[in-house]
Scaffold this active site. Structure first.
Site, PDB file in Angstrom:
ATOM      1  N   HIS A 247       0.818  -1.213   0.000  1.00 17.13           N
ATOM      2  CA  HIS A 247       0.000   0.000   0.000  1.00 17.13           C
ATOM      3  C   HIS A 247       0.852   1.264   0.000  1.00 17.13           C
ATOM      4  O   HIS A 247       0.365   2.336  -0.351  1.00 17.13           O
ATOM      5  CB  HIS A 247      -0.974   0.001   1.186  1.00 17.13           C
ATOM      6  CG  HIS A 247      -0.347   0.216   2.516  1.00 17.13           C
ATOM      7  ND1 HIS A 247       0.123  -0.813   3.301  1.00 17.13           N
ATOM      8  CD2 HIS A 247      -0.128   1.341   3.214  1.00 17.13           C
ATOM      9  CE1 HIS A 247       0.607  -0.331   4.421  1.00 17.13           C
ATOM     10  NE2 HIS A 247       0.461   0.982   4.394  1.00 17.13           N
ATOM     11  N   ASP A 279      -0.289  -7.392   0.678  1.00 13.68           N
ATOM     12  CA  ASP A 279       0.360  -6.113   0.970  1.00 13.68           C
ATOM     13  C   ASP A 279       1.877  -6.168   0.773  1.00 13.68           C
ATOM     14  O   ASP A 279       2.656  -5.954   1.700  1.00 13.68           O
ATOM     15  CB  ASP A 279       0.039  -5.663   2.392  1.00 13.68           C
ATOM     16  CG  ASP A 279       0.237  -4.157   2.564  1.00 13.68           C
ATOM     17  OD1 ASP A 279       0.446  -3.458   1.552  1.00 13.68           O
ATOM     18  OD2 ASP A 279       0.186  -3.678   3.718  1.00 13.68           O
ATOM     19  N   SER A 365       4.398   2.069   8.439  1.00 12.89           N
ATOM     20  CA  SER A 365       4.162   1.115   7.353  1.00 12.89           C
ATOM     21  C   SER A 365       5.395   0.928   6.482  1.00 12.89           C
ATOM     22  O   SER A 365       6.077   1.884   6.143  1.00 12.89           O
ATOM     23  CB  SER A 365       3.023   1.587   6.461  1.00 12.89           C
ATOM     24  OG  SER A 365       1.789   1.334   7.051  1.00 12.89           O
TER      25      SER A 365
END
Length: 421
Positions: A247, A279, A365
């Site tokens: 992402h 992901d 992230s």
């Protein structure tokens, strides 16, 4: 399945997320531009932080991690031995009791427990210093059961399922619902799941979300307007690349460091907002930059990357990220399917994730998870409950959890060889 909040962006939060995707900064091997400051020589800075967390010396912390890794290596040897025995078994014997090992995890006593279905498998486990236990299901049966549960959840039309995954210590499949009043479809699904042996259903107290923000563990500044953390450097067909949370590089953004210097550009992502996804993603590192074989653990030290694996459930793991620095915990699950919620009410079903007790926040992230010096994965997301991990709290940043993309799976899919220190 119901949505989990998407990862939070370092500079702006994605609204409507139940699960948070990618937590800001990732801990990748540092990437250096021609004009950036020299990168410090790598040292194994993981042990002093863990030692403080556990109340022991760095040397004792290293001994504990080394013991975990020795047992993990013993597990690999035992698996090869039992797999060979399974291949040599007669069809009748194979049907009666499998001689193979069927999943493993560390218990509270730091023993590596392995699931077995035969006396032969138990003997092999003990011969390798492992602790065997006989179970009703085991990892293979749980994986099949998880797929059945996912199919039921999909067919139900419920949008209130946060995650579905196997739990090796309890030998059951765990279904977690998002908080709030259950719809009629969810009630019907829960009633059906309660009748399925080996399935537990619980309700979370918070939603989930994702996050965004290339020196390992440092900021991954995405243009336009969001940020993640850097992941693991490597090579593919002779080209320097970086593995990241998908992402973070969805849409192939240009990537900068904290000084606004260009590091590279996203070139591949298996994450598609609103569609079934994985992901994992890939960034191309510009030829003027260098991917390093260590990560910045954000406390003035770096940690070498000496290999990669899927460490057993219960293993100690730490992550470096731009928002929360160095935080640690334990691996709790593999092969989870979670629903990330995003802007406009979109739901992104994301599969193949691992879960840990490591605390993360938005902007982490893509950041690197590592067990000692063995690479484990990149931050994907976590709960959207307003928790505060603090900065560089090691294992003291408790009370939360996070999801990550195993680096072994991403490297295999993209054909990447990790850069080692």
């Amino acid at each position: 399945m119901s949505p989990l909040s998407r990862p939070r962006a370092g500079r702006r939060t994605i609204a409507g997320a139940v699960l948070v995707l990618g937590l800001g900064a990732a801990a990748l091997a540092p990437v250096q531009t021609a004009t950036s400051a020299p990168v410090p020589a790598p040292v194994d800075g993981v042990y002093d932080v863990l030692g403080k967390t556990w109340g022991v010396t760095p040397a004792q912390a290293k001994a504990r991690l080394d013991a975990e890794h020795r047992l993990a290596s013993a597990l690999e040897s035992a698996q090869k031995a039992t797999q060979k025995a399974a291949q040599q078994a007669t069809p009748k014997a194979a049907q009666s009791a499998s001689p193979e090992l069927d999943g493993a995890f560390f218990n509270s006593a730091r023993e590596l427990v392995v699931n077995v279905h035969s006396a032969e498998a138990a003997e092999v486990a003990r011969d390798h210093g492992l602790t065997p236990r006989t179970v009703a299901r085991g990892e293979k049966a749980l994986t099949k059961l998880q797929k059945q549960v996912e199919a039921l959840a999909t067919a139900s039309g419920s949008t209130q399922v946060q995650s579905i995954g196997t739990d090796l210590p309890t030998d059951r499949v765990q279904v977690v619902l998002q908080p709030g009043r259950q719809s009629a479809k969810t009630v019907a699904l829960v009633n059906r799941l309660k009748a399925v042996p080996g399935v537990d259903v619980s309700t979370n107290t918070t939603t989930l979300t994702m996050t965004y923000d290339v020196i390992g563990g440092q900021i991954m500044d995405l243009v336009p307007g969001t940020n993640c953390s850097l992941g693991y450097s490597g090579t593919r067909n002779g080209n320097n690349v970086m593995l990241s949370a998908g992402h973070c590089v969805e849409g192939n953004p240009m990537v900068q460091n904290r000084y606004g210097q260009r590091l590279g550009v996203g070139i591949a992502s298996r994450f598609r907002t609103g569609s079934p996804s994985v992901d994992m993603g890939l960034m191309d590192i510009d030829s003027t930059n260098v991917g390093r074989g260590y990560i910045d653990n954000r406390n003035g030290q770096t940690t070498r990357v000496t290999g990669s694996s899927k460490a057993p459930v219960g293993s100690t793991i730490c992550k470096a990220g731009n928002t929360t620095g160095w935080t640690c915990g334990n691996i709790t699950n593999y092969n989870l399917t979670v629903n990330y919620g995003g802007a406009g009410g979109s739901i992104t079903r994301t599969s193949g994730l691992a879960r840990s007790t490591v605390c993360t926040e938005g902007g982490d992230s893509g950041g690197a998870y590592i067990s000692g010096t063995i690479a484990q994965g990149m931050t994907s997301g976590g709960p959207n409950d307003g928790h505060d991990c603090g900065w560089n709290q090691g294992g003291n940043a408790t009370g939360s959890y996070s999801f990550y993309q195993p680096v072994v799976d991403a490297a295999s899919y993209y054909g990447v060889t990790l850069t080692l220190g």
